[in-house]
Design an enzyme around this catalytic site. Structure first.
Site, short mmCIF file in Angstrom:
data_model
loop_
_atom_site.label_atom_id
_atom_site.label_comp_id
_atom_site.label_asym_id
_atom_site.label_seq_id
_atom_site.Cartn_x
_atom_site.Cartn_y
_atom_site.Cartn_z
N LEU A 25 0.80 -1.22 0.00
CA LEU A 25 0.00 0.00 0.00
C LEU A 25 0.84 1.28 0.00
CD1 LEU A 25 -2.77 -1.12 2.52
CD2 LEU A 25 -2.88 -1.05 0.03
N SER A 26 2.16 1.15 -0.12
CA SER A 26 3.00 2.35 -0.17
C SER A 26 4.01 2.20 -1.30
CB SER A 26 3.72 2.59 1.15
OG SER A 26 4.86 1.77 1.25
N GLY A 27 4.65 3.30 -1.64
CA GLY A 27 5.63 3.31 -2.72
C GLY A 27 7.06 3.23 -2.25
#
Length: 179
Positions: free
Chosen positions: A49-51
């Site tokens: 859910l994050s980069g």
């Protein structure tokens, strides 16, 4: 021509029914897996859910991790998934091994600095296998919500019922025309 239409009709009905059964299976699997996540052939699947690990691991992807046991050891460069103090799962790369493998300094590939807290060996959940399915995580994350579960169960059922109603209406129309 009627024979071809009947074959196509049966194929569409079968495909819709199979899709409905698969969606029920997916929703139940996601719900039943709870905290550990869905498992298949000994691998767990996690949603990113994050980069922080881009470009190797894209935001919204589903990745496969191999759960670890007590005998596993890790080295600099390994990508691990670990549990933080607030019970969040994070997948980052090991940049330094400390205390003979009891602690690890990690960093996201897309982050400028290492993570603030070292990772303890007992907090490591699994190692990244290199398998990533881009964008599927958005769908699984949505499916894990109450609205998503309802939609994935109700929508295929409504489509199947609508198609059955159309088939019945068409059959009745054909009977009336031939009478």
């Amino acid at each position: 021509m009627k024979r071809i239409f009947k074959i196509i009709n049966n194929m569409v009905t079968t495909l819709l029914f199979i899709f409905l059964i698969l969606m029920i299976g997916v929703v139940i699997s996601i719900r039943a897996s709870g905290e550990g996540g869905p498992e298949f052939l000994g691998y767990q699947f996690k949603t990113v859910l994050s980069g922080s690990m881009e470009p190797d691991i894209l935001t919204g992807s589903v990745i496969a991790i191999k759960p670890v046991d007590e005998a596993d050891s890790f080295q600099k460069g390994d990508v691990i998934t670990y549990r933080t103090e607030d019970n969040t799962l994070v997948t980052h790369r090991i940049v330094e091994v400390k205390n003979e493998g009891k602690q690890y300094i990690t960093q996201g590939d897309n982050n400028d600095d290492p993570d603030a807290q070292p990772v303890l060996r007992q907090n490591i959940v699994g190692t990244y296998t290199g398998l990533m399915i881009p964008y599927l995580g958005y769908a699984t994350h949505f499916a894990n919500t109450r609205e998503g579960s309802a939609l994935l169960l109700i929508l295929p059922g409504l489509v199947l019922i609508s198609y059955a109603c159309y088939t019945i209406w068409d059959a009745m129309r054909q009977i009336e025309n031939s009478a």
